[in-house]
Design a protein around this motif. Structure first.
Motif, short mmCIF file in Angstrom:
data_model
loop_
_atom_site.label_atom_id
_atom_site.label_comp_id
_atom_site.label_asym_id
_atom_site.label_seq_id
_atom_site.Cartn_x
_atom_site.Cartn_y
_atom_site.Cartn_z
N TYR A 294 0.86 -1.17 -0.14
CA TYR A 294 0.01 -0.06 0.00
C TYR A 294 0.81 1.27 -0.06
N LYS A 295 0.50 2.38 -0.45
CA LYS A 295 1.16 3.53 -0.43
C LYS A 295 0.40 4.52 0.54
N VAL A 296 0.95 5.04 1.48
CA VAL A 296 0.38 5.84 2.37
C VAL A 296 0.35 7.36 1.81
N THR A 297 -1.17 7.67 1.51
CA THR A 297 -1.68 8.83 0.91
C THR A 297 -1.93 9.82 1.75
N SER A 298 -2.12 9.51 2.90
CA SER A 298 -2.48 10.57 4.21
C SER A 298 -2.22 10.21 5.30
N VAL A 299 -1.72 11.15 6.25
CA VAL A 299 -1.69 10.82 7.77
C VAL A 299 -2.27 12.24 8.54
N VAL A 300 -3.23 12.02 9.11
CA VAL A 300 -3.89 13.02 9.79
C VAL A 300 -3.84 12.94 11.29
N PRO A 301 -3.10 13.67 12.13
CA PRO A 301 -2.97 13.54 13.67
C PRO A 301 -4.24 14.14 14.28
N TRP B 294 -7.71 13.97 36.72
CA TRP B 294 -7.10 14.78 35.78
C TRP B 294 -7.38 14.40 34.26
N THR B 295 -6.98 15.13 33.37
CA THR B 295 -7.28 14.93 31.92
C THR B 295 -5.73 14.58 31.17
N GLU B 296 -5.75 13.53 30.63
CA GLU B 296 -4.49 13.13 29.94
C GLU B 296 -4.61 13.32 28.51
N LYS B 297 -3.71 14.21 27.78
CA LYS B 297 -3.84 14.60 26.32
C LYS B 297 -2.75 13.39 25.59
N TYR B 298 -3.34 13.07 24.46
CA TYR B 298 -2.48 11.93 23.66
C TYR B 298 -2.97 12.30 22.17
N THR B 299 -2.52 11.90 21.32
CA THR B 299 -2.57 11.80 19.74
C THR B 299 -2.71 10.61 18.99
N THR B 300 -3.62 10.39 18.32
CA THR B 300 -4.06 9.25 17.76
C THR B 300 -3.89 9.67 16.20
N GLY C 105 -5.27 6.13 -1.59
CA GLY C 105 -6.26 6.91 -1.76
C GLY C 105 -7.57 6.73 -1.56
N SER C 106 -7.74 5.39 -0.78
CA SER C 106 -9.06 4.93 -0.65
C SER C 106 -9.48 4.56 0.76
N ILE C 107 -8.36 3.73 1.38
CA ILE C 107 -8.67 2.88 2.54
C ILE C 107 -8.42 3.71 3.65
N TRP C 108 -9.12 3.89 4.63
CA TRP C 108 -9.02 4.65 5.85
C TRP C 108 -8.82 3.84 7.15
N ILE C 109 -7.54 3.98 7.75
CA ILE C 109 -7.38 3.37 9.05
C ILE C 109 -7.48 4.42 10.13
N LYS C 110 -8.67 3.95 10.95
CA LYS C 110 -8.98 5.17 12.14
C LYS C 110 -8.20 4.77 13.25
N ASP C 111 -7.75 5.93 14.10
CA ASP C 111 -7.47 5.96 15.49
C ASP C 111 -6.16 4.97 15.68
N GLY D 26 -4.86 -3.22 21.81
CA GLY D 26 -4.80 -4.58 21.19
C GLY D 26 -4.49 -4.30 19.62
N LYS D 27 -4.84 -3.05 19.13
CA LYS D 27 -4.64 -2.71 17.81
C LYS D 27 -3.04 -2.08 17.64
N CYS D 28 -2.38 -2.10 18.64
CA CYS D 28 -0.79 -1.51 18.62
C CYS D 28 -0.06 -2.32 17.63
N ASP D 29 0.66 -1.77 16.68
CA ASP D 29 1.35 -2.44 15.50
C ASP D 29 2.93 -2.22 15.92
N ASP D 30 3.66 -3.29 15.73
CA ASP D 30 5.14 -2.91 16.06
C ASP D 30 5.60 -2.06 15.11
#
Length: 365
Positions: free
Chosen positions: A4-11, A25-31, A38-44, A58-62
């Motif tokens: 696959y070619k990575v065509t977009s990365v959105v923080p 407290w509130t913990e801030k983080y980024t997904t 150009g068509s397949i979206w992987i969320k979060d 459980g979805k963490c990829d090495d």
């Protein structure tokens, strides 16, 4: 597994409200949301083993996790990369390469001209970028690596016989005129290079290696076999008679136990072993290994030679009881002493064969 070619990365900035005995407290983080082709979206995508609340992700990829740590804790640098990945039954993405171009170049440089197989579909990638196919379906590399072809099994190999044999010279030197097995499908490569097949379907090498043949299972062996040596023709018989199912006694000490057994492949007979080392009451190390005791080309012992001569039929005893060969018994019929019959059947058959049936067995014949 696909490319696959990575065509977009959105923080995406996130917050998680956490509470414990000391307060809240509130913990801030980024997904990250990632688009492929150009068509397949992987969320979060969250490149950490645990979420901010301590729960397992459980979805963490090495691959993503490693890239994140080595690129200033961001996945945005993946934009434009070609990655190799697959989706499991839960639709979670798992990568085998997060930059196949860089990974492939590193493999080529480390191979030092030898053949190797990739864990990602490099052949699919080369087709995707419109590299032309050779008549045999392989694809030739370019530039500094123009001496390599890649086949549909993702095997990358030297594409001329001279280069192939040059890069494996150390293997021939180490073999010292004995047989050894290539760790890749050289036989199929030689067929693609239009080498002629011998009567036994082996292929004879050229140049300095012309004294070797290669079999269909990629065994390289001397083609000028000396008498009284282990050969591709007699290794099965020597193995079955002298080594197969033969036990070797285990050795035991206060801190270790070693188990040994005979094993083989297509060109050698080995003693294999497992050794258990007690490091403490709770820990045990296991070491495994093997060493060759006979390789194709090795001289055989006298008992091996004697067995092979007898096994070939020079001194083989007759095996009675399979057919009538004209030998006579006392009454003129065939000698059925060793036949697999009852006593009554033996008498009846001998009588029938001499023309005087006994006991009614075969009276109507």
């Amino acid at each position: 597994m696909k490319i696959y070619k990575v065509t977009s990365v959105v923080p995406r900035a996130r917050e998680m409200h956490l509470v414990n005995r000391k307060g809240s407290w509130t913990e801030k983080y980024t997904t990250y949301d990632m688009q492929l082709d150009g068509s397949i979206w992987i969320k979060d995508i969250y490149p950490h083993f645990k979420w901010p609340n301590g729960k397992i992700n459980g979805k963490c990829d090495d691959g993503f996790k490693s890239f994140y740590k080595s690129h200033n804790e961001s996945l945005e640098g993946l934009l434009g990369n070609y990655i190799s990945a697959y989706f499991n039954v839960y639709k979670h993405i798992h990568t085998t390469s997060i930059d196949i171009i860089s990974d492939f170049i590193a493999l080529l440089e480390n191979a030092n001209g030898r053949a190797f197989k990739t864990k990602f579909p490099i052949y699919e990638f080369l087709k995707r970028i419109n590299r032309p196919l050779n008549p045999d379906g392989s694809i030739s590399l370019r530039g500094n690596f123009s001496g390599y072809n890649v086949d549909s099994d993702n095997l990358c190999y030297p594409n001329t016989i001279d280069l192939l044999l040059k890069n494996y010279k150390t293997d021939f030197d180490k073999a010292e005129g004995k047989a050894f097995q290539f760790d890749f499908s050289i036989y199929n490569i030689l067929k693609r290079m239009n080498f002629d097949l011998n009567q036994d379907n082996s292929i004879t090498l050229t140049g300095e290696c012309s004294g070797y043949n290669v079999s269909s299972n990629n065994i390289c062996y001397p083609n000028t076999e000396k008498p009284n040596t282990l050969t591709s023709d007699n290794i099965d018989r020597v193995w079955k008679h002298f080594f197969c199912n033969k036990k070797i006694e285990s050795t035991t000490t206060l801190k270790s136990e070693t188990t040994e057994w005979y094993s083989r492949d297509d060109c050698s007979i080995y003693i294999s072993h497992e050794k258990y080392h007690d490091r403490s009451e709770t820990k045990t190390d296991i070491s495994r290994g093997k060493h060759a005791i006979l390789r194709i080309g090795d001289e055989l012992d006298a008992e091996h030679i004697q067995f092979l001569r007898e096994d070939a039929g020079d001194n083989a005893p007759e095996e009675p009881g399979y057919c009538y060969n004209g030998d006579s018994g006392d009454d003129g019929g065939p000698d059925v002493t060793h036949w697999a019959l009852t006593d009554d059947e033996k008498g009846a058959f001998r009588g029938w064969a001499s023309g005087t049936p006994l006991g009614g067995w075969g009276d109507d014949t």
